[in-house]
Enzyme design. Structure first.
Site, short mmCIF file in Angstrom:
data_model
loop_
_atom_site.label_atom_id
_atom_site.label_comp_id
_atom_site.label_asym_id
_atom_site.label_seq_id
_atom_site.Cartn_x
_atom_site.Cartn_y
_atom_site.Cartn_z
N HIS A 137 -56.82 -72.63 -81.42
CA HIS A 137 -55.75 -72.55 -82.41
C HIS A 137 -56.31 -72.71 -83.81
O HIS A 137 -57.47 -73.10 -84.00
CB HIS A 137 -54.70 -73.63 -82.15
CG HIS A 137 -55.20 -75.02 -82.37
ND1 HIS A 137 -55.72 -75.79 -81.35
CD2 HIS A 137 -55.29 -75.79 -83.50
CE1 HIS A 137 -56.09 -76.96 -81.83
NE2 HIS A 137 -55.84 -76.98 -83.14
N HIS A 225 -59.87 -72.24 -89.95
CA HIS A 225 -60.81 -71.81 -88.91
C HIS A 225 -60.22 -72.03 -87.52
O HIS A 225 -59.24 -72.77 -87.35
CB HIS A 225 -62.13 -72.58 -89.02
CG HIS A 225 -61.96 -74.06 -88.76
ND1 HIS A 225 -61.52 -74.94 -89.74
CD2 HIS A 225 -62.15 -74.81 -87.64
CE1 HIS A 225 -61.47 -76.16 -89.23
NE2 HIS A 225 -61.83 -76.10 -87.96
#
Length: 282
Positions: A137, A225
């Site tokens: 995620h 990220h």
């Protein structure tokens, strides 16, 4: 929070003890009357209750239905880092406190999984044993603590703030090393290169809700990220030594440079063992 539960056999035994004492008293009555007639006063000998005889009472196990009523209760053994691959909690678990964070899910494709295996193998050759993330995620908040009664208003606030947020696509392709604030875990992540503006817009919405509940907002200059893998401790230096070799694997993938594509169609909030989904507008 657990409701106390005890066996009804305790009450039964108390009643049984009372009956025994009563019977004992009735049997000693003639003797007592005789002693009073003789001018002596003494009490009848009473039978000791079972509890005084050191008899251990067996307690019935807590019914499963009661255990299921409190899924947020955590057994003390779960605090042991040995059963979590050495991971250490950023904050100690307390009953009624739910670890909470907001994120965009990433659903990996076969190409990504193949690349990840190559990266883990190459990192191991460099002396860093990485463990793959169980799920992937992109975080839009720090991990904060919510009280149980805050969950509903917190998620309602998020839903209202996201009412006009639209779907978009972001991509990532450059590897980067991250370490948490406590220096207890190091991560290998893939940094976002497109879609930063839209991500910052979402963070503003999330931060507004965090502020309403006096919780920590996201980082001022975030590096968006997707975390790929992790290891215990601060291994930043070791990871930096081999990051170029790992990046080479990304650039020279079988079908050309690998680009992680994340379709941002749904924002999620995980709090404890619950996950709330907030679809974005088309």
């Amino acid at each position: 929070m657990l409701v106390g539960y005890s066996s009804s056999s305790e009450d039964d035994e108390s009643e049984a003890g009372g009956d025994a004492a009563a019977k004992s008293g009735s049997k000693s009555c003639p003797r007592k009357c005789q002693e009073e007639e003789d001018g002596h006063s003494c009490s009848p000998v009473r039978k000791k209750p079972k509890t005084e005889e050191g008899v251990t009472k067996a307690r019935l196990p807590l019914p499963g239905c009661l255990l299921a009523m409190f899924p947020d209760e955590v057994d003390p053994d779960t605090e042991d880092s040995c059963i979590h691959g050495g991971r250490i909690r950023s904050f100690k678990h307390e009953r009624g406190n739910w670890a909470t964070y907001v994120y965009l899910p990433y659903h990996p494709e076969d190409e990504f999984k193949e690349l990840l295996e190559e990266l883990l193998s190459a990192a191991g050759t460099c002396g860093v044993a990485l463990t793959s993330q169980e799920e992937f995620h992109l975080s839009l908040s720090q991990t904060v603590v919510l009280r149980h009664h805050w969950i509903q208003p917190f998620t309602q606030s998020l839903k209202a703030g996201l009412a006009n947020s639209k779907r978009f696509v972001c991509s990532a392709g450059r590897l980067k090393v991250y370490c948490n604030a406590e220096k207890t875990r190091t991560f290998l992540g893939m940094e976002v290169c497109t879609g930063n503006v839209q991500l910052l817009d979402l963070v503003q919405v999330v931060d507004k809700t965090m502020t309403e509940f006096r919780l920590d907002t996201f980082y001022k200059d975030p590096s968006f990220h997707v975390s790929l893998a992790w290891c215990v401790g601060d291994k930043t230096a070791q990871m930096e030594d081999c990051i170029q070799e790992l990046q080479r694997l990304v650039e020279q993938h079988e079908e050309g440079p690998f680009v992680l594509r994340l379709d941002c169609v749904e924002l999620r909030c995980r709090t404890g063992n619950k996950t709330f989904c907030f679809p974005l507008k088309q």
